[in-house]
Design a protein around this motif. Structure first.
Motif, PDB file in Angstrom:
ATOM      1  N   ARG A  48       0.800  -1.664   0.055  1.00  0.00           N
ATOM      2  CA  ARG A  48       0.269  -0.288   0.087  1.00  0.00           C
ATOM      3  C   ARG A  48       0.690   1.276  -0.016  1.00  0.00           C
ATOM      4  O   ARG A  48       0.495   2.241  -0.541  1.00  0.00           O
ATOM      5  CB  ARG A  48      -1.213   0.332   1.113  1.00  0.00           C
ATOM      6  CG  ARG A  48      -1.743  -1.077   1.806  1.00  0.00           C
ATOM      7  CD  ARG A  48      -2.703  -1.135   2.110  1.00  0.00           C
ATOM      8  NE  ARG A  48      -4.191  -1.810   2.013  1.00  0.00           N
ATOM      9  CZ  ARG A  48      -4.890  -2.549   2.888  1.00  0.00           C
ATOM     10  NH1 ARG A  48      -4.659  -2.079   4.029  1.00  0.00           N
ATOM     11  NH2 ARG A  48      -5.995  -3.148   2.641  1.00  0.00           N
ATOM     12  N   ARG A  49       1.759   1.264   0.723  1.00  0.00           N
ATOM     13  CA  ARG A  49       3.127   2.646   0.413  1.00  0.00           C
ATOM     14  C   ARG A  49       3.221   2.559  -0.548  1.00  0.00           C
ATOM     15  O   ARG A  49       3.427   3.481  -0.910  1.00  0.00           O
ATOM     16  CB  ARG A  49       3.828   2.254   1.887  1.00  0.00           C
ATOM     17  CG  ARG A  49       5.010   3.459   2.468  1.00  0.00           C
ATOM     18  CD  ARG A  49       5.705   2.937   2.747  1.00  0.00           C
ATOM     19  NE  ARG A  49       7.041   1.772   2.701  1.00  0.00           N
ATOM     20  CZ  ARG A  49       8.449   2.301   2.199  1.00  0.00           C
ATOM     21  NH1 ARG A  49       8.348   3.421   1.440  1.00  0.00           N
ATOM     22  NH2 ARG A  49       8.513   1.355   2.080  1.00  0.00           N
ATOM     23  N   LYS A  50       3.951   1.939  -1.736  1.00  0.00           N
ATOM     24  CA  LYS A  50       4.543   1.984  -2.829  1.00  0.00           C
ATOM     25  C   LYS A  50       3.072   2.466  -3.948  1.00  0.00           C
ATOM     26  O   LYS A  50       3.696   2.934  -3.925  1.00  0.00           O
ATOM     27  CB  LYS A  50       5.049   0.237  -2.946  1.00  0.00           C
ATOM     28  CG  LYS A  50       6.188   0.021  -2.658  1.00  0.00           C
ATOM     29  CD  LYS A  50       7.702   0.795  -2.552  1.00  0.00           C
ATOM     30  CE  LYS A  50       8.548   0.224  -1.439  1.00  0.00           C
ATOM     31  NZ  LYS A  50       9.854   0.929  -2.305  1.00  0.00           N
ATOM     32  N   GLU A  51       2.204   1.821  -3.061  1.00  0.00           N
ATOM     33  CA  GLU A  51       0.914   2.100  -3.712  1.00  0.00           C
ATOM     34  C   GLU A  51       0.816   3.678  -3.860  1.00  0.00           C
ATOM     35  O   GLU A  51       0.633   4.148  -5.126  1.00  0.00           O
ATOM     36  CB  GLU A  51       0.029   1.714  -4.409  1.00  0.00           C
ATOM     37  CG  GLU A  51      -0.355  -0.116  -4.578  1.00  0.00           C
ATOM     38  CD  GLU A  51      -1.224  -0.852  -3.980  1.00  0.00           C
ATOM     39  OE1 GLU A  51      -2.078  -0.189  -3.508  1.00  0.00           O
ATOM     40  OE2 GLU A  51      -1.499  -2.071  -4.876  1.00  0.00           O
ATOM     41  N   ARG A  52       0.676   4.452  -2.916  1.00  0.00           N
ATOM     42  CA  ARG A  52       0.420   5.204  -2.710  1.00  0.00           C
ATOM     43  C   ARG A  52       2.135   6.516  -3.451  1.00  0.00           C
ATOM     44  O   ARG A  52       1.695   7.220  -4.211  1.00  0.00           O
ATOM     45  CB  ARG A  52       0.269   5.768  -1.009  1.00  0.00           C
ATOM     46  CG  ARG A  52      -0.656   5.538  -0.300  1.00  0.00           C
ATOM     47  CD  ARG A  52      -1.031   5.778   0.608  1.00  0.00           C
ATOM     48  NE  ARG A  52       0.407   5.504   1.535  1.00  0.00           N
ATOM     49  CZ  ARG A  52       0.494   4.253   2.376  1.00  0.00           C
ATOM     50  NH1 ARG A  52      -1.189   3.994   1.905  1.00  0.00           N
ATOM     51  NH2 ARG A  52       0.971   4.223   3.635  1.00  0.00           N
ATOM     52  N   GLU A  53       3.321   5.939  -3.503  1.00  0.00           N
ATOM     53  CA  GLU A  53       4.178   6.256  -4.203  1.00  0.00           C
ATOM     54  C   GLU A  53       4.544   6.784  -4.984  1.00  0.00           C
ATOM     55  O   GLU A  53       4.065   7.558  -6.007  1.00  0.00           O
ATOM     56  CB  GLU A  53       5.142   5.769  -3.653  1.00  0.00           C
ATOM     57  CG  GLU A  53       5.933   5.777  -2.017  1.00  0.00           C
ATOM     58  CD  GLU A  53       7.168   5.140  -1.029  1.00  0.00           C
ATOM     59  OE1 GLU A  53       7.629   4.433  -2.502  1.00  0.00           O
ATOM     60  OE2 GLU A  53       7.758   5.219   0.163  1.00  0.00           O
ATOM     61  N   ALA A  54       3.638   5.522  -6.264  1.00  0.00           N
ATOM     62  CA  ALA A  54       2.932   5.226  -6.874  1.00  0.00           C
ATOM     63  C   ALA A  54       3.120   6.638  -7.633  1.00  0.00           C
ATOM     64  O   ALA A  54       2.931   7.379  -8.791  1.00  0.00           O
ATOM     65  CB  ALA A  54       2.588   4.577  -7.516  1.00  0.00           C
ATOM     66  N   VAL A  55       0.954   6.590  -7.253  1.00  0.00           N
ATOM     67  CA  VAL A  55       0.296   7.637  -6.954  1.00  0.00           C
ATOM     68  C   VAL A  55       1.159   9.138  -7.023  1.00  0.00           C
ATOM     69  O   VAL A  55       0.894  10.174  -8.105  1.00  0.00           O
ATOM     70  CB  VAL A  55      -0.433   7.272  -6.624  1.00  0.00           C
ATOM     71  CG1 VAL A  55      -1.386   8.796  -6.329  1.00  0.00           C
ATOM     72  CG2 VAL A  55      -1.440   6.093  -7.019  1.00  0.00           C
ATOM     73  N   MET A  56       1.459   9.306  -5.948  1.00  0.00           N
ATOM     74  CA  MET A  56       2.469  11.069  -6.055  1.00  0.00           C
ATOM     75  C   MET A  56       2.899  11.287  -7.408  1.00  0.00           C
ATOM     76  O   MET A  56       3.327  12.212  -7.916  1.00  0.00           O
ATOM     77  CB  MET A  56       2.868  10.707  -4.167  1.00  0.00           C
ATOM     78  CG  MET A  56       1.546  10.283  -3.341  1.00  0.00           C
ATOM     79  SD  MET A  56       3.211  10.816  -1.890  1.00  0.00           S
ATOM     80  CE  MET A  56       3.846  11.994  -1.731  1.00  0.00           C
ATOM     81  N   LYS A  60       3.099  14.149  -9.691  1.00  0.00           N
ATOM     82  CA  LYS A  60       4.397  15.062  -9.955  1.00  0.00           C
ATOM     83  C   LYS A  60       4.311  14.787 -11.739  1.00  0.00           C
ATOM     84  O   LYS A  60       4.275  16.078 -11.782  1.00  0.00           O
ATOM     85  CB  LYS A  60       5.282  14.228  -9.233  1.00  0.00           C
ATOM     86  CG  LYS A  60       4.808  15.070  -7.887  1.00  0.00           C
ATOM     87  CD  LYS A  60       6.301  14.490  -6.944  1.00  0.00           C
ATOM     88  CE  LYS A  60       6.675  14.843  -5.054  1.00  0.00           C
ATOM     89  NZ  LYS A  60       7.429  14.263  -4.780  1.00  0.00           N
ATOM     90  N   ARG A  61       4.565  13.531 -11.975  1.00  0.00           N
ATOM     91  CA  ARG A  61       4.808  14.086 -13.350  1.00  0.00           C
ATOM     92  C   ARG A  61       3.632  14.245 -14.157  1.00  0.00           C
ATOM     93  O   ARG A  61       4.003  15.506 -15.329  1.00  0.00           O
ATOM     94  CB  ARG A  61       4.891  12.522 -13.999  1.00  0.00           C
ATOM     95  CG  ARG A  61       6.195  11.998 -13.756  1.00  0.00           C
ATOM     96  CD  ARG A  61       6.707  10.212 -14.345  1.00  0.00           C
ATOM     97  NE  ARG A  61       6.892   9.275 -13.011  1.00  0.00           N
ATOM     98  CZ  ARG A  61       6.522   8.653 -12.741  1.00  0.00           C
ATOM     99  NH1 ARG A  61       6.055   7.680 -14.067  1.00  0.00           N
ATOM    100  NH2 ARG A  61       7.055   7.991 -12.130  1.00  0.00           N
ATOM    101  N   SER A  62       2.305  13.880 -13.247  1.00  0.00           N
ATOM    102  CA  SER A  62       1.312  14.682 -14.691  1.00  0.00           C
ATOM    103  C   SER A  62       1.116  16.273 -14.490  1.00  0.00           C
ATOM    104  O   SER A  62       0.856  16.860 -15.717  1.00  0.00           O
ATOM    105  CB  SER A  62       0.044  14.028 -14.238  1.00  0.00           C
ATOM    106  OG  SER A  62      -0.354  14.760 -13.134  1.00  0.00           O
ATOM    107  N   LYS A  63       1.721  16.993 -13.828  1.00  0.00           N
ATOM    108  CA  LYS A  63       1.727  18.809 -13.031  1.00  0.00           C
ATOM    109  C   LYS A  63       2.619  19.371 -15.076  1.00  0.00           C
ATOM    110  O   LYS A  63       2.267  19.831 -15.521  1.00  0.00           O
ATOM    111  CB  LYS A  63       2.035  18.872 -12.154  1.00  0.00           C
ATOM    112  CG  LYS A  63       1.196  18.392 -11.446  1.00  0.00           C
ATOM    113  CD  LYS A  63       1.244  19.164  -9.379  1.00  0.00           C
ATOM    114  CE  LYS A  63      -0.524  18.706  -8.913  1.00  0.00           C
ATOM    115  NZ  LYS A  63       0.330  18.916  -7.324  1.00  0.00           N
TER     116      LYS A  63
END
Length: 84
Positions: A48-56, A60-63
């Motif tokens: 779950r922590r890795k999934e949250r990091e991936a979403v974050m 950041k990349r989409s902005k």
């Protein structure tokens, strides 16, 4: 290792590997079910922590796309401004 055979890793080796991968280390026994549930829950938390990091990271990349678009449009604006 075959079925029914025991596989052991020294505590030092396991602890060093856990530090290398930046993850928790547990001494467990599947045969006696020692800490099996704890390991499962820790694994789910890590996923779950890795999934949250991936979403974050994705957010950041989409902005920056908007700034890239502005940079692509900016040479055309300059030409238009310099013509008039």
């Amino acid at each position: 290792a075959g079925v029914g055979s025991l596989s052991q890793v020294s505590k030092e080796e396991g602890s060093a590997l856990a530090r290398e991968f930046n993850c928790p280390f547990f001494e467990t026994s599947a045969a006696f079910r020692y800490y099996i549930d704890d390991v499962f829950h820790a694994l789910v938390r890590e996923i779950r922590r890795k999934e949250r990091e991936a979403v974050m990271a994705m957010e950041k990349r989409s902005k920056p796309k908007s700034s890239v678009w502005k940079r692509l449009k900016s040479p055309f604006r300059r030409k238009k401004d310099s013509v008039t």
